[in-house]
Write an enzyme that holds these catalytic residues in place. Structure first.
Site, PDB file in Angstrom:
ATOM      1  N   LYS A 293      -0.706 -10.079   2.427  1.00 42.12           N
ATOM      2  CA  LYS A 293      -0.926 -10.127   3.871  1.00 42.12           C
ATOM      3  C   LYS A 293      -1.379  -8.777   4.410  1.00 42.12           C
ATOM      4  O   LYS A 293      -1.905  -8.687   5.503  1.00 42.12           O
ATOM      5  CB  LYS A 293       0.299 -10.648   4.601  1.00 42.12           C
ATOM      6  CG  LYS A 293       1.621 -10.057   4.217  1.00 42.12           C
ATOM      7  CD  LYS A 293       2.753 -10.884   4.822  1.00 42.12           C
ATOM      8  CE  LYS A 293       3.923 -11.025   3.871  1.00 42.12           C
ATOM      9  NZ  LYS A 293       4.859 -12.059   4.235  1.00 42.12           N
TER      10      LYS A 293
ATOM     11  N   LYS B  44      -3.241  -8.225  -6.122  1.00 37.82           N
ATOM     12  CA  LYS B  44      -2.495  -9.397  -5.643  1.00 37.82           C
ATOM     13  C   LYS B  44      -3.000  -9.839  -4.259  1.00 37.82           C
ATOM     14  O   LYS B  44      -3.316  -8.984  -3.435  1.00 37.82           O
ATOM     15  CB  LYS B  44      -1.026  -8.980  -5.534  1.00 37.82           C
ATOM     16  CG  LYS B  44      -0.040 -10.093  -5.480  1.00 37.82           C
ATOM     17  CD  LYS B  44       1.374  -9.532  -5.397  1.00 37.82           C
ATOM     18  CE  LYS B  44       1.644  -8.880  -4.062  1.00 37.82           C
ATOM     19  NZ  LYS B  44       3.041  -8.533  -3.793  1.00 37.82           N
TER      20      LYS B  44
ATOM     21  N   LYS C 209       4.500   0.009  -2.322  1.00 36.64           N
ATOM     22  CA  LYS C 209       4.517  -0.094  -0.857  1.00 36.64           C
ATOM     23  C   LYS C 209       4.613   1.272  -0.189  1.00 36.64           C
ATOM     24  O   LYS C 209       4.047   1.486   0.871  1.00 36.64           O
ATOM     25  CB  LYS C 209       5.667  -0.987  -0.381  1.00 36.64           C
ATOM     26  CG  LYS C 209       5.394  -2.450  -0.636  1.00 36.64           C
ATOM     27  CD  LYS C 209       6.276  -3.329   0.224  1.00 36.64           C
ATOM     28  CE  LYS C 209       5.865  -4.791   0.061  1.00 36.64           C
ATOM     29  NZ  LYS C 209       6.818  -5.727   0.619  1.00 36.64           N
TER      30      LYS C 209
HETATM   31  P1  TYM Z   1       7.467 -11.917   0.537  1.00 38.94           P
HETATM   32  O1  TYM Z   1       7.741 -12.230   1.964  1.00 38.94           O
HETATM   33  O2  TYM Z   1       6.609 -10.732   0.238  1.00 38.94           O
HETATM   34  O3  TYM Z   1       6.801 -13.173  -0.164  1.00 38.94           O
HETATM   35  C1  TYM Z   1       7.370 -14.460  -0.047  1.00 38.94           C
HETATM   36  C2  TYM Z   1       7.190 -15.211  -1.364  1.00 38.94           C
HETATM   37  O4  TYM Z   1       5.793 -15.318  -1.673  1.00 38.94           O
HETATM   38  C3  TYM Z   1       5.562 -14.848  -3.007  1.00 38.94           C
HETATM   39  N1  TYM Z   1       4.224 -14.229  -3.062  1.00 38.94           N
HETATM   40  C4  TYM Z   1       3.296 -14.531  -3.986  1.00 38.94           C
HETATM   41  N2  TYM Z   1       3.320 -15.404  -5.026  1.00 38.94           N
HETATM   42  C5  TYM Z   1       2.202 -15.496  -5.770  1.00 38.94           C
HETATM   43  N3  TYM Z   1       1.062 -14.756  -5.548  1.00 38.94           N
HETATM   44  C6  TYM Z   1       1.007 -13.872  -4.521  1.00 38.94           C
HETATM   45  N4  TYM Z   1      -0.106 -13.178  -4.298  1.00 38.94           N
HETATM   46  C7  TYM Z   1       2.159 -13.730  -3.690  1.00 38.94           C
HETATM   47  N5  TYM Z   1       2.462 -12.964  -2.601  1.00 38.94           N
HETATM   48  C8  TYM Z   1       3.720 -13.286  -2.245  1.00 38.94           C
HETATM   49  C9  TYM Z   1       6.668 -13.835  -3.256  1.00 38.94           C
HETATM   50  O5  TYM Z   1       6.898 -13.648  -4.632  1.00 38.94           O
HETATM   51  C10 TYM Z   1       7.844 -14.476  -2.545  1.00 38.94           C
HETATM   52  O6  TYM Z   1       8.471 -15.415  -3.384  1.00 38.94           O
HETATM   53  N6  TYM Z   1      11.736  -9.765  -1.008  1.00 38.94           N
HETATM   54  C11 TYM Z   1      11.066 -11.012  -0.757  1.00 38.94           C
HETATM   55  C12 TYM Z   1      11.791 -11.887   0.243  1.00 38.94           C
HETATM   56  C13 TYM Z   1      13.251 -12.089  -0.002  1.00 38.94           C
HETATM   57  C14 TYM Z   1      13.822 -12.984  -0.952  1.00 38.94           C
HETATM   58  C15 TYM Z   1      15.223 -12.871  -0.771  1.00 38.94           C
HETATM   59  C16 TYM Z   1      13.279 -13.850  -1.901  1.00 38.94           C
HETATM   60  C17 TYM Z   1      14.272 -11.501   0.673  1.00 38.94           C
HETATM   61  N7  TYM Z   1      15.454 -11.960   0.210  1.00 38.94           N
HETATM   62  C18 TYM Z   1      16.096 -13.623  -1.558  1.00 38.94           C
HETATM   63  C19 TYM Z   1      14.174 -14.591  -2.674  1.00 38.94           C
HETATM   64  C20 TYM Z   1      15.561 -14.473  -2.499  1.00 38.94           C
HETATM   65  C21 TYM Z   1       9.684 -10.746  -0.189  1.00 38.94           C
HETATM   66  O7  TYM Z   1       9.425  -9.709   0.363  1.00 38.94           O
HETATM   67  O8  TYM Z   1       8.824 -11.814  -0.294  1.00 38.94           O
END
Ligand code: TYM
Length: 333
Positions: A201, A198, A114
């Protein structure tokens, strides 16, 4: 044993099929099991690790909550709230960041991706964001965390931080080490334009992803334009090696249809991609369009969404407030 589930999604707009298949679809299944206690958080504090427009952020917070509900999470069964409403998350994050060695954070591959080449310009928040994530999880004595594969390393860090805290303060099992719940085969959905990247967004090309707000026509068009290769679809999984685009489309089809990759290969083995694409577009639009319609309906109802988020925050505060008070006592405050 009832599971205590916690997971979060950033309200940064463009929630996509990767978020849905990698995470949100699993949230719905876990929510439907009455034995589980589920908490799903709109992690708005995480979102500001990169610059946000304030009006967009506000609307994305509501849209993310609407996406949870539109996908099938029942707010009367699960707690849905936004992170910035519960002070304990930021407080816990500070205390844990005083325990976690920098060396552990330096290993985080997502920060490297990132921050890109110019690390010096990335915010400190982006660097320590996995600690805020650890705080989110540990404040609720979470036993299981459903996430996509890209979050695996952050969960390992969460476990390490929990164990270090317990050891440093000689408090046994005070912070509970959670288990990741990562779907074996379909936990990493790739870009429709490049099977090695991957689905994300932040990809500049909207054709690289199916957004959860896409219309039926947009879904059909994106699948039509998705990259493939020039071979036929194989009959066996082992023949998908070095064919990332084929593997991705077959994986998406399997995941959205709730069937194994083997079953999908039996259905399409020996056929051309045009057959797979037309079926895939069909099944995707039949599953995603109702969610998309519901998101649009719910996002017009601010009052309802704000009420769900406020009620969720009150319930979350009750749990996290107690834990943070104990944590402060243990530290010596
Ligand atoms: P974030 O907002 O980037 O993504 C949310 C969830 O979507 C999953 N994800 C994917 N899974 C499969 N293929 C993809 N291309 C893909 N893109 C995104 C992510 O793995 C995630 O599960 N740090 C985390 C958010 C967070 C969190 C937490 C998660 C903050 N605190 C506590 C679990 C527990 C994040 O940025 O996800």
């Amino acid at each position: 044993m009832p599971k205590k589930i916690f997971s979060g999604v950033q309200p940064t707009g463009n929630l996509h099929l990767g978020n849905y298949l990698g995470a949100i679809k699993n949230f719905v299944d876990l929510n439907n099991d009455d034995q589980n206690e589920c908490i799903f958080c709109v992690v708005d504090l995480h979102a500001i690790t990169v610059k946000q427009d304030k009006d967009e952020l506000r609307s994305n917070i509501r849209e993310t909550a609407a996406t949870f509900i539109a996908s099938g999470i029942d707010p009367s069964k699960s707690i849905i709230f936004n992170q910035s409403k519960v002070h304990a998350h930021a407080e816990g994050s500070w205390m844990l960041s005083c325990m976690a060695p920098m060396g552990w954070l330096n290993r985080m591959t997502q920060f490297k991706e990132k921050a890109g080449k110019d690390k010096e310009k990335a915010s400190v928040g982006l660097y320590i964001y996995p600690i805020l994530m650890a705080s989110d999880i540990l404040l609720y004595d979470t036993t299981h965390v459903p996430v996509g594969e890209d979050q695996k390393q952050h969960l390992e860090l969460t476990r390490d931080i929990a164990q270090k805290f317990n050891k440093d303060f000689d408090c046994d099992d005070f912070l509970k080490s959670p288990e990741p719940l990562i779907k074996k085969n379909f936990s990493r959905i790739m870009s429709l334009k490049n099977g090695l990247k991957k689905m994300s967004k932040s990809d500049l090309s909207d054709l690289s992803r199916i957004n959860l707000t896409d219309t039926k026509d947009e879904i059909i068009n994106k699948i039509k334009k998705a990259k493939t290769d020039s071979f036929q679809i194989p009959n066996e999984g082992q023949n998908l090696k070095d064919r990332p685009e084929a593997e991705n489309l077959l994986g998406i089809y399997s995941s959205i249809s709730d069937q194994t990759l083997d079953k999908t290969l039996k259905e399409f083995g020996g056929k051309n991609f045009s057959d797979l694409k037309s079926q895939l577009a069909e099944v995707l639009s039949s599953k995603i369009s109702p969610i998309s319609d519901e998101i649009k309906k719910l996002t017009n109802d601010y009052e309802y969404l704000d009420k769900i988020l406020a009620e969720g925050a009150t319930k979350a505060e009750e749990i996290a407030g107690k834990k943070i008070a104990e944590m402060k006592k243990i530290i010596g405050f």
